[in-house]
Design an enzyme around this catalytic site. Structure first.
Site, PDB file in Angstrom:
ATOM      1  N   GLY A 109     -15.543   2.966   3.548  1.00 28.62           N
ATOM      2  CA  GLY A 109     -14.262   3.493   3.506  1.00 28.62           C
ATOM      3  C   GLY A 109     -13.582   2.909   2.203  1.00 28.62           C
ATOM      4  CD  GLN A 110     -14.568  -0.663  -2.972  1.00 30.97           C
ATOM      5  OE1 GLN A 110     -15.929  -0.822  -2.422  1.00 30.97           O
ATOM      6  NE2 GLN A 110     -13.949  -1.105  -3.781  1.00 30.97           N
ATOM      7  CB  SER A 111     -10.761   5.199  -1.292  1.00 31.48           C
ATOM      8  OG  SER A 111      -9.524   4.661  -1.229  1.00 31.48           O
ATOM      9  CG  ASP A 125      -1.971   0.765   1.208  1.00 29.37           C
ATOM     10  OD1 ASP A 125      -3.352   0.555   1.041  1.00 29.37           O
ATOM     11  OD2 ASP A 125      -1.853   2.388   1.185  1.00 29.37           O
ATOM     12  CB  ILE A 126       0.675   4.278  -2.100  1.00 30.36           C
ATOM     13  CG1 ILE A 126       1.849   5.307  -2.589  1.00 30.36           C
ATOM     14  CG2 ILE A 126      -0.476   5.033  -1.916  1.00 30.36           C
ATOM     15  CD1 ILE A 126       1.412   5.747  -4.004  1.00 30.36           C
ATOM     16  CG  ASN A 153     -12.537  -0.978   3.750  1.00 31.07           C
ATOM     17  OD1 ASN A 153     -12.849  -1.537   4.751  1.00 31.07           O
ATOM     18  ND2 ASN A 153     -11.473  -0.341   3.578  1.00 31.07           N
ATOM     19  CG  HIS A 192      -8.333  -3.240  -2.512  1.00 35.60           C
ATOM     20  ND1 HIS A 192      -9.281  -2.586  -3.149  1.00 35.60           N
ATOM     21  CD2 HIS A 192      -8.366  -2.414  -1.220  1.00 35.60           C
ATOM     22  CE1 HIS A 192      -9.746  -1.367  -2.513  1.00 35.60           C
ATOM     23  NE2 HIS A 192      -9.161  -1.494  -1.484  1.00 35.60           N
ATOM     24  CG  LEU A 193      -8.836  -9.881  -0.072  1.00 39.01           C
ATOM     25  CD1 LEU A 193      -8.635 -11.366   0.351  1.00 39.01           C
ATOM     26  CD2 LEU A 193     -10.272  -9.635   0.362  1.00 39.01           C
ATOM     27  CG  HIS A 194      -6.937  -3.185   2.905  1.00 34.58           C
ATOM     28  ND1 HIS A 194      -6.030  -1.896   2.786  1.00 34.58           N
ATOM     29  CD2 HIS A 194      -8.043  -2.817   2.447  1.00 34.58           C
ATOM     30  CE1 HIS A 194      -6.763  -1.003   2.356  1.00 34.58           C
ATOM     31  NE2 HIS A 194      -8.089  -1.614   1.966  1.00 34.58           N
TER      32      HIS A 194
HETATM   33  P1  5GP Z   1      -9.704   1.121   0.347  1.00 33.79           P
HETATM   34  O1  5GP Z   1      -9.789   2.748   0.976  1.00 33.79           O
HETATM   35  O2  5GP Z   1     -10.447   1.123  -1.325  1.00 33.79           O
HETATM   36  O3  5GP Z   1      -9.943   0.041   1.054  1.00 33.79           O
HETATM   37  O4  5GP Z   1      -8.066   0.777   0.022  1.00 33.79           O
HETATM   38  C1  5GP Z   1      -7.537   1.312  -1.193  1.00 33.79           C
HETATM   39  C2  5GP Z   1      -6.155   1.606  -0.780  1.00 33.79           C
HETATM   40  O5  5GP Z   1      -5.178   1.601  -2.009  1.00 33.79           O
HETATM   41  C3  5GP Z   1      -5.573   2.555   0.179  1.00 33.79           C
HETATM   42  O6  5GP Z   1      -5.249   1.998   1.403  1.00 33.79           O
HETATM   43  C4  5GP Z   1      -4.552   3.689  -0.295  1.00 33.79           C
HETATM   44  O7  5GP Z   1      -3.715   3.915   0.336  1.00 33.79           O
HETATM   45  C5  5GP Z   1      -4.033   2.562  -1.458  1.00 33.79           C
HETATM   46  N1  5GP Z   1      -3.714   3.329  -2.842  1.00 33.79           N
HETATM   47  C6  5GP Z   1      -4.267   4.332  -3.187  1.00 33.79           C
HETATM   48  N2  5GP Z   1      -3.710   4.697  -4.617  1.00 33.79           N
HETATM   49  C7  5GP Z   1      -2.386   3.716  -4.510  1.00 33.79           C
HETATM   50  C8  5GP Z   1      -1.437   3.638  -5.445  1.00 33.79           C
HETATM   51  O8  5GP Z   1      -1.257   4.473  -6.507  1.00 33.79           O
HETATM   52  N3  5GP Z   1      -0.563   2.871  -5.113  1.00 33.79           N
HETATM   53  C9  5GP Z   1      -0.759   1.952  -4.241  1.00 33.79           C
HETATM   54  N4  5GP Z   1       0.217   0.853  -3.986  1.00 33.79           N
HETATM   55  N5  5GP Z   1      -1.761   1.951  -3.478  1.00 33.79           N
HETATM   56  C10 5GP Z   1      -2.439   2.886  -3.555  1.00 33.79           C
END
Ligand code: 5GP
Ligand code: ZN
Length: 113
Positions: free
Chosen positions: A93-95, A32-33, A87, A100-102
């Site tokens: 909280g999905q962005s 994760d970034i 999410n 994806h699984l964290h």
């Molecule tokens: P969500 O919020 O949808 O559950 O998780 C999305 C995740 O993607 C976030 O934890 C965010 O930090 C990560 N993310 C967003 N943009 C990028 C990217 O360009 N590269 C990587 N490696 N992770 C990203």
């Protein structure tokens, strides 16, 4: 299959760089970034699915591959305790709208709720 407007489809395709820690025919896992834990890895299907809400009863092999990827990443990181979470929907909280699984580990994680 692949959505050129989707960030994680672009990462899977290699069009956007990422720190890949595991990949196989179905899954890519990368760091994760914005890590929220010492180990914070995302496992995504190569195939575009917006979220877990788009899984069907035919996706058992994909689910096994996603969890298998993170099991291997956690073992390689020496983790015995970790959290796997996904999410579904902005309100949860999905962005990024590619399933994806964290994997979170390497620090104490509080109980949910
Ligand atoms: P969500 O919020 O949808 O559950 O998780 C999305 C995740 O993607 C976030 O934890 C965010 O930090 C990560 N993310 C967003 N943009 C990028 C990217 O360009 N590269 C990587 N490696 N992770 C990203
Ligand atoms: Zn996608």
């Amino acid at each position: 299959m692949t959505d050129p407007a989707c960030l994680f489809c672009r990462i899977v395709a290699g069009a956007i760089p990422s720190d890949v820690v595991f990949e196989d025919e179905q899954v890519v896992a990368f760091r994760d970034i914005t890590p929220r834990a010492p180990t914070h890895v995302l496992a995504v299907p190569r195939r575009h699915l917006a979220s877990a809400a788009d899984l069907t009863d035919d996706d058992g092999d994909l689910l096994a591959a996603l969890f298998g990827a993170l099991r291997r990443v956690a073992a390689a990181a020496g983790l015995s305790d970790y959290r796997i979470v996904t999410n579904v929907g902005a309100g949860a909280g999905q962005s990024v709208f590619h399933l994806h699984l964290h994997l979170l580990g390497g620090r104490p994680l509080s109980r949910l709720g």
